[in-house]
Design a protein around this motif. Sequence first.
Motif, PDB file in Angstrom:
ATOM      1  N   LEU A   1     -70.873  12.552 -47.548  1.00 34.11           N
ATOM      2  CA  LEU A   1     -70.020  11.936 -48.133  1.00 34.11           C
ATOM      3  C   LEU A   1     -70.944  11.216 -49.354  1.00 34.11           C
ATOM      4  CD1 LEU A   1     -67.441  10.064 -47.930  1.00 34.11           C
ATOM      5  CD2 LEU A   1     -68.598   8.270 -46.798  1.00 34.11           C
ATOM      6  N   THR A   2     -70.239  11.678 -50.578  1.00 34.90           N
ATOM      7  CA  THR A   2     -70.779  10.892 -51.832  1.00 34.90           C
ATOM      8  C   THR A   2     -70.078  10.080 -52.556  1.00 34.90           C
ATOM      9  OG1 THR A   2     -69.538  12.818 -52.962  1.00 34.90           O
ATOM     10  CG2 THR A   2     -71.463  13.572 -52.176  1.00 34.90           C
TER      11      THR A   2
ATOM     12  N   ALA B   1     -76.280  10.848 -49.369  1.00 35.71           N
ATOM     13  CA  ALA B   1     -75.809  11.637 -50.559  1.00 35.71           C
ATOM     14  C   ALA B   1     -74.897  10.736 -51.259  1.00 35.71           C
ATOM     15  CB  ALA B   1     -74.891  13.165 -49.836  1.00 35.71           C
ATOM     16  N   LEU B   2     -74.704   9.427 -50.732  1.00 36.21           N
ATOM     17  CA  LEU B   2     -73.914   8.693 -51.896  1.00 36.21           C
ATOM     18  C   LEU B   2     -74.282   8.632 -53.331  1.00 36.21           C
ATOM     19  CD1 LEU B   2     -73.066   5.380 -49.736  1.00 36.21           C
ATOM     20  CD2 LEU B   2     -71.385   7.291 -50.438  1.00 36.21           C
ATOM     21  N   THR B   3     -73.177   8.535 -54.112  1.00 35.81           N
ATOM     22  CA  THR B   3     -73.395   8.463 -55.526  1.00 35.81           C
ATOM     23  C   THR B   3     -72.409   7.053 -55.906  1.00 35.81           C
ATOM     24  OG1 THR B   3     -71.587   9.949 -56.131  1.00 35.81           O
ATOM     25  CG2 THR B   3     -73.800  10.711 -56.015  1.00 35.81           C
ATOM     26  N   THR B   4     -71.488   7.049 -55.232  1.00 32.43           N
ATOM     27  CA  THR B   4     -70.540   5.713 -55.503  1.00 32.43           C
ATOM     28  C   THR B   4     -70.302   5.017 -54.224  1.00 32.43           C
ATOM     29  OG1 THR B   4     -69.410   7.179 -57.148  1.00 32.43           O
ATOM     30  CG2 THR B   4     -68.396   5.262 -56.297  1.00 32.43           C
ATOM     31  N   LEU B   5     -70.487   3.619 -54.174  1.00 29.03           N
ATOM     32  CA  LEU B   5     -70.157   2.895 -53.140  1.00 29.03           C
ATOM     33  C   LEU B   5     -69.358   1.529 -53.769  1.00 29.03           C
ATOM     34  CD1 LEU B   5     -70.353   2.003 -50.151  1.00 29.03           C
ATOM     35  CD2 LEU B   5     -72.597   0.911 -50.783  1.00 29.03           C
ATOM     36  N   VAL B   6     -67.986   1.585 -53.310  1.00 29.67           N
ATOM     37  CA  VAL B   6     -67.221   0.556 -54.037  1.00 29.67           C
ATOM     38  C   VAL B   6     -66.625  -0.237 -52.668  1.00 29.67           C
ATOM     39  CG1 VAL B   6     -65.387  -0.251 -55.639  1.00 29.67           C
ATOM     40  CG2 VAL B   6     -66.774   1.770 -56.241  1.00 29.67           C
ATOM     41  N   ILE B   7     -66.793  -1.519 -52.388  1.00 30.48           N
ATOM     42  CA  ILE B   7     -66.232  -2.444 -51.296  1.00 30.48           C
ATOM     43  C   ILE B   7     -65.981  -3.558 -51.680  1.00 30.48           C
ATOM     44  CG2 ILE B   7     -68.097  -0.995 -49.544  1.00 30.48           C
ATOM     45  CD1 ILE B   7     -69.865  -3.462 -49.884  1.00 30.48           C
ATOM     46  N   SER B   8     -65.656  -3.944 -53.271  1.00 36.10           N
ATOM     47  CA  SER B   8     -65.053  -5.082 -53.674  1.00 36.10           C
ATOM     48  C   SER B   8     -63.764  -5.447 -53.379  1.00 36.10           C
ATOM     49  CB  SER B   8     -65.404  -4.836 -54.987  1.00 36.10           C
ATOM     50  OG  SER B   8     -64.270  -3.901 -55.776  1.00 36.10           O
ATOM     51  N   ASN B   9     -63.542  -6.611 -53.485  1.00 25.29           N
ATOM     52  CA  ASN B   9     -62.270  -6.994 -53.134  1.00 25.29           C
ATOM     53  C   ASN B   9     -61.812  -7.212 -51.920  1.00 25.29           C
ATOM     54  OD1 ASN B   9     -61.220  -8.343 -55.862  1.00 25.29           O
ATOM     55  ND2 ASN B   9     -62.027  -6.302 -56.341  1.00 25.29           N
ATOM     56  N   ASN B  10     -62.745  -7.448 -50.882  1.00 27.58           N
ATOM     57  CA  ASN B  10     -62.286  -7.453 -49.387  1.00 27.58           C
ATOM     58  C   ASN B  10     -62.711  -8.806 -48.904  1.00 27.58           C
ATOM     59  OD1 ASN B  10     -61.411  -4.847 -48.261  1.00 27.58           O
ATOM     60  ND2 ASN B  10     -63.097  -4.099 -49.662  1.00 27.58           N
ATOM     61  N   ARG B  11     -62.804  -9.024 -47.395  1.00 33.49           N
ATOM     62  CA  ARG B  11     -63.406 -10.347 -46.776  1.00 33.49           C
ATOM     63  C   ARG B  11     -64.693 -10.157 -46.256  1.00 33.49           C
ATOM     64  NH1 ARG B  11     -59.139 -14.044 -46.733  1.00 33.49           N
ATOM     65  NH2 ARG B  11     -57.139 -13.654 -47.142  1.00 33.49           N
ATOM     66  N   LEU B  12     -65.528  -9.195 -46.650  1.00 29.37           N
ATOM     67  CA  LEU B  12     -66.949  -8.921 -46.087  1.00 29.37           C
ATOM     68  C   LEU B  12     -67.691 -10.242 -46.381  1.00 29.37           C
ATOM     69  CD1 LEU B  12     -67.231  -5.437 -47.577  1.00 29.37           C
ATOM     70  CD2 LEU B  12     -66.361  -6.012 -45.363  1.00 29.37           C
ATOM     71  N   SER B  13     -68.604 -10.524 -45.183  1.00 29.32           N
ATOM     72  CA  SER B  13     -69.289 -11.540 -45.068  1.00 29.32           C
ATOM     73  C   SER B  13     -70.794 -11.007 -44.599  1.00 29.32           C
ATOM     74  CB  SER B  13     -68.819 -12.505 -44.029  1.00 29.32           C
ATOM     75  OG  SER B  13     -68.545 -12.020 -42.911  1.00 29.32           O
TER      76      SER B  13
ATOM     77  N   VAL C   1     -79.754   8.862 -55.280  1.00 36.17           N
ATOM     78  CA  VAL C   1     -78.678   9.485 -56.229  1.00 36.17           C
ATOM     79  C   VAL C   1     -77.552   8.241 -56.351  1.00 36.17           C
ATOM     80  CG1 VAL C   1     -79.237  11.703 -55.916  1.00 36.17           C
ATOM     81  CG2 VAL C   1     -77.364  10.735 -54.628  1.00 36.17           C
ATOM     82  N   LEU C   2     -77.562   7.337 -55.964  1.00 37.97           N
ATOM     83  CA  LEU C   2     -76.415   6.255 -55.924  1.00 37.97           C
ATOM     84  C   LEU C   2     -76.551   5.455 -57.383  1.00 37.97           C
ATOM     85  CD1 LEU C   2     -74.092   4.676 -54.467  1.00 37.97           C
ATOM     86  CD2 LEU C   2     -75.977   2.973 -53.725  1.00 37.97           C
ATOM     87  N   TYR C   3     -75.589   5.371 -57.897  1.00 37.58           N
ATOM     88  CA  TYR C   3     -75.523   4.873 -59.406  1.00 37.58           C
ATOM     89  C   TYR C   3     -74.410   4.286 -59.660  1.00 37.58           C
ATOM     90  CZ  TYR C   3     -72.446   8.775 -60.744  1.00 37.58           C
ATOM     91  OH  TYR C   3     -71.354   9.848 -60.981  1.00 37.58           O
ATOM     92  N   ILE C   4     -73.346   4.055 -58.787  1.00 36.95           N
ATOM     93  CA  ILE C   4     -72.118   3.207 -59.091  1.00 36.95           C
ATOM     94  C   ILE C   4     -71.926   2.254 -57.745  1.00 36.95           C
ATOM     95  CG2 ILE C   4     -69.741   3.015 -59.256  1.00 36.95           C
ATOM     96  CD1 ILE C   4     -69.598   5.461 -60.860  1.00 36.95           C
ATOM     97  N   VAL C   5     -72.271   1.001 -57.838  1.00 35.87           N
ATOM     98  CA  VAL C   5     -71.952  -0.030 -56.782  1.00 35.87           C
ATOM     99  C   VAL C   5     -71.198  -1.177 -57.358  1.00 35.87           C
ATOM    100  CG1 VAL C   5     -73.121  -1.625 -55.183  1.00 35.87           C
ATOM    101  CG2 VAL C   5     -74.246   0.653 -55.764  1.00 35.87           C
ATOM    102  N   ASN C   6     -70.133  -1.631 -56.479  1.00 37.04           N
ATOM    103  CA  ASN C   6     -69.452  -2.880 -56.747  1.00 37.04           C
ATOM    104  C   ASN C   6     -69.213  -3.258 -55.459  1.00 37.04           C
ATOM    105  OD1 ASN C   6     -67.931  -4.701 -57.476  1.00 37.04           O
ATOM    106  ND2 ASN C   6     -66.670  -3.510 -58.937  1.00 37.04           N
TER     107      ASN C   6
ATOM    108  N   THR D   1     -81.975  -1.293 -60.089  1.00 34.20           N
ATOM    109  CA  THR D   1     -81.285  -0.690 -61.251  1.00 34.20           C
ATOM    110  C   THR D   1     -80.006  -1.228 -61.185  1.00 34.20           C
ATOM    111  OG1 THR D   1     -80.620   1.237 -59.713  1.00 34.20           O
ATOM    112  CG2 THR D   1     -82.809   1.459 -60.733  1.00 34.20           C
ATOM    113  N   PHE D   2     -79.445  -1.906 -60.152  1.00 36.47           N
ATOM    114  CA  PHE D   2     -77.936  -2.261 -60.165  1.00 36.47           C
ATOM    115  C   PHE D   2     -78.223  -3.957 -60.659  1.00 36.47           C
ATOM    116  CE2 PHE D   2     -78.027   0.503 -56.219  1.00 36.47           C
ATOM    117  CZ  PHE D   2     -77.585   1.487 -57.144  1.00 36.47           C
ATOM    118  N   ASN D   3     -78.388  -3.742 -62.047  1.00 35.80           N
ATOM    119  CA  ASN D   3     -78.926  -5.372 -62.645  1.00 35.80           C
ATOM    120  C   ASN D   3     -77.669  -6.014 -63.430  1.00 35.80           C
ATOM    121  OD1 ASN D   3     -78.701  -3.454 -64.987  1.00 35.80           O
ATOM    122  ND2 ASN D   3     -81.051  -3.841 -65.361  1.00 35.80           N
TER     123      ASN D   3
END
Length: 345
Positions: free
Chosen positions: A186-187, A209-221, A233-238, A256-258
């Motif tokens: 999974l990338t 192998a993740l390059t993109t991880l987007v978990i925004s706009n949920n109810r995660l706690s 290699v991860l460069y997109i996070v939200n 790097t996620f500043n």
Amino acid sequence: MSGFITQSLGQLASLVALDFSENSWEGAIITEAHLDNLSSLKEVSITKQSTNISMLFNISSDWLPPFKLTYIYIRSCQLGPRFLAWLRNQNELKTLVLNNARISHPFPDWFWKLDLLLDELYVGSNQLSGEIPNSLQFHCPSNVNLSWNCFEGPLPLWSSNVSSLYLNDNLFSGPIPQKIGGMPYLTDLDISWNSLSGSIPLSIGNLNALTTLVISNNRLSGKIPEFWNNFSVLYIVNMSNNNLSGKIPTSNQFQTFNDPSIYEGNLGLCGLPLATNCTDNNKTPHFPGEEDTDDGDKFEKQWLYLSINSRKVLIRYCIFCIGKFLELKKAVEENLKKDECSLIT
């Protein structure tokens, strides 16, 4: 090309690939007569970059095609509102793309029984609904995109061969499954804009192998796990607009996620790059030399301490109110999405 499509197309019995992509078929209609004798057909591609619908499929629900397709790539054509009944005998499919096709009903049960082994499943930007079973199988690598629909129930996960998974903008709920960490190829993972709850599972740290991880706009706690050094290699996070709390990790990779927008909307988070500093709520402030001062100095410092704590109480109350407002805003957005889906289905 533009205009109407002649029915004589259906006489090309040796035709293997049909490609009508990027043409201006304004008002064109595809019927059984166009397809009845295409017994050798294996691939159909009808795509447009524009989202404007210009071609309509008008095919009877009891029609069975004479061909067995391996590749269907249809974008910005009207296939719905119901799911394509003529696919029920297409058990050799490897690629199925029905994007922006105005389909507004659930996947039929027979689809899950086709025993397909897919390279790509892309049915985004429709109004498909219902729950998704975990019975589909995929080649390695493979791409899955179910975004911008009305799917609900638990988050679906399939074989470990999936390399990109877009489930965003649906109505999925419940926790992120722990077994998500068993997808080593999974990338790209986007599960934003759902109603997912619970904590971020530690097993996500196995997805090297993740390059993109987007978990925004949920109810995660809960806290953000300390597993970020696993991602080279991860460069997109939200992860914005959840209920996450605690200190933002300071591992080398995470520094790097500043961009503060990555974390905004999580009122319990603190530390850089946010402006909110982390404090130890269990620690009582101590003023140097307090034991040696006279009663007047002690009174002034106690008054200062009470003033500071009063401000802290006020700030926490404001944060609480903002949090309740964001929860209400999220609930309103979810209800609007549900209402939109119920009106269409």
